[in-house]
Design a protein around this motif. Structure first.
Motif, PDB file in Angstrom:
ATOM      1  N   LYS A 181       0.824  -1.216   0.000  1.00 51.12           N
ATOM      2  CA  LYS A 181       0.000   0.000   0.000  1.00 51.12           C
ATOM      3  C   LYS A 181       0.857   1.264   0.000  1.00 51.12           C
ATOM      4  CE  LYS A 181      -3.922  -2.158   2.364  1.00 51.12           C
ATOM      5  NZ  LYS A 181      -4.781  -2.159   3.581  1.00 51.12           N
ATOM      6  N   GLU A 184       2.214   1.803  -3.487  1.00 53.92           N
ATOM      7  CA  GLU A 184       1.161   2.331  -4.358  1.00 53.92           C
ATOM      8  C   GLU A 184       0.903   3.811  -4.082  1.00 53.92           C
ATOM      9  OE1 GLU A 184      -2.265  -0.063  -3.759  1.00 53.92           O
ATOM     10  OE2 GLU A 184      -1.372  -1.889  -4.588  1.00 53.92           O
ATOM     11  N   ALA A 187       3.610   5.918  -5.501  1.00 54.34           N
ATOM     12  CA  ALA A 187       3.577   5.957  -6.970  1.00 54.34           C
ATOM     13  C   ALA A 187       2.592   6.989  -7.499  1.00 54.34           C
ATOM     14  CB  ALA A 187       3.234   4.566  -7.513  1.00 54.34           C
TER      15      ALA A 187
END
Length: 457
Positions: A181, A184, A187
């Motif tokens: 998580k 992500e 990103a």
């Protein structure tokens, strides 16, 4: 107008800062929460804008106040505290049992040899001989009760170790999921402070169970390994720990990561798991072996001496004790011997002779070799075992008190950087409120100037 643009950026920045302050204040009592703050930077004028003061202000990022070194200190302190705390209840129980008058082997040995001494006054007395058998049976029960306590502690250690491994597996899976998580969030540019806080809390809980080493990866994930380098979490993959029972009642721990399987050592693990293993290998198992050695030597030497003497019927003395090291409940038993069969005499024609009985009494001053103690007398062996246990228990207790202080100081040190200070946040609240109001005032002034300019035309 440039004024409106600048003031608007300032109002937006102040609003972002006020949102951050409110988040900090609302989580002031949240365990493991790391305070946040805005990073502001000025927007410079564009190329060729010689008379421009600037383009306002920009919120570069929401910063999470965290010090990796202080985190590491806190995790190591948790591992040290967990290791000592896991063993303390077992120390306290064993020390209480071995030191109690009702279960002490020293008391049982004293009563047994006191009965032999009483019988030496009148070796042919059946009641005095029966008292020897009764005290021998009471001594055997003491040995068996103590051996039962050892077996109970061993079973409890195995159960607690299995539960600890299950907790470790749950936490490592959670850390691996949080790693994914966090990666992500990084990103797509989302503020991952909440995820990072939760991951740090999970690592702190893991460190209390087993000492870990943590390293930061470029994608924002954390790799977690044991002291020996065995992987627990790499990216979003987690290891699985398990325990397998051995014939002697102990357990062998294994770690499965991907297709690799590791056999974990019983020492140098740290945390609660290391504390359980250390107590088992350094205290419980040696104590169990020592008491079994004492029981075996007592039974063998007593039976050998009795066999060299003669009973009231002129027959060779029968065995008094039966020893079985593999039995948890009946390690030492009194045989079905009768009082008349005790070989107290050294002469088959003189049943009242006490020469062999005196030799039997002298066994208590014979030396035996015991691991950790060296050569000690049978009468002194148990007292020395109890003394060593008391020293180890006191050292563990003192170490736990020190470890608790170290953990408390590590938490204070962490809070000095990451903890929410309500006074500081109250000041920030007022300052950013003033900033917001000032920028709104600038917008109002800019609007008045614009209206005045329009009125001219």
């Amino acid at each position: 107008m440039r004024m409106i643009q600048n003031a608007l950026s300032g109002a937006i920045a102040a609003q972002a800062a006020l949102n951050t302050v409110s988040q900090n204040l609302s989580n002031e009592m949240t365990p493991g929460y790391s305070r946040q703050g805005v990073l502001l930077s000025t927007l410079v004028p564009g190329a060729g804008d010689r008379l421009g003061a600037g383009m306002g202000v920009d919120v570069t990022a929401i910063r999470r106040f965290s010090d990796s070194y202080k985190n590491l200190q806190m995790w190591q302190a948790a591992a040290g505290q967990g290791e000592l705390a896991a063993a303390q209840p077992y120390f306290a129980q064993l020390e209480q049992v071995m030191g109690s008058d009702g279960t002490s082997l020293s008391g049982g040995l004293d009563k047994f040899y006191s009965a032999l001494n009483a019988a030496s006054v009148e070796p042919s007395s059946v009641p005095l001989r029966q008292q020897v058998i009764s005290e021998a049976d009471a001594l055997a029960r003491r040995f068996n009760n103590l051996n039962g306590v050892f077996a109970t502690q061993q079973a409890s250690l195995n159960e607690q170790r299995t539960a600890t491994l299950a907790q470790i597996n749950t936490i490592t899976q959670s850390i691996a999921a949080l790693n994914g998580k966090v990666a992500e969030a990084d990103a797509v540019g989302t503020n991952a402070s909440g995820l990072l806080d939760e991951r740090d809390r999970q690592i702190d809980a893991l460190a209390a169970l087993v000492d870990v080493r943590v390293s930061q990866q470029p994608d924002g994930s954390l790799s977690v390994t044991l002291r020996g380098g065995q992987p627990l979490v790499i990216g979003n993959a987690a290891a699985t720990l398990a325990a397998q029972g051995n014939v002697n009642g102990t357990q062998t721990m294994t770690l499965q990561f991907a297709k690799e399987r590791f056999t974990l050592p019983n020492d140098n693990l740290g945390g609660q798991l290391g504390g359980l293993n250390q107590y088992q290998s350094a205290v419980l198992q040696p104590m169990t072996d020592a008491v079994r050695t004492l029981a075996g030597e007592l039974a063998m030497r007593t039976n050998t001496q009795l066999a060299s003497g003669f009973d009231l019927n002129g027959q060779a003395g029968a065995a008094l004790f039966a020893f079985d090291a593999a039995s948890a409940s009946g390690m030492l038993q009194v045989t079905a011997i009768q009082a008349e069969q005790l070989g107290f005499s050294s002469d088959p024609a003189k049943p009242a002779n006490s020469d062999n009985l005196l030799a039997l009494i002298a066994i208590k001053d014979q030396t035996i070799a015991m691991a950790g103690l060296g050569n000690v007398t049978i009468s002194d062996a148990y007292a020395q075992l109890t003394g060593h246990l008391a020293i180890d228990s006191q050292q563990n207790k003192a170490g736990l008190e020190t470890a608790s202080v170290v953990r408390g100081e590590a938490e204070k040190n962490w809070k000095s950087t990451s903890g929410v200070n309500s006074d500081e946040e109250a000041i920030n609240l007022v300052e950013f409120q003033k900033m917001y109001q000032a920028n709104m005032k600038v917008i109002a002034v800019a609007n008045q100037l614009f209206d005045s300019t329009l009125a001219i035309f």
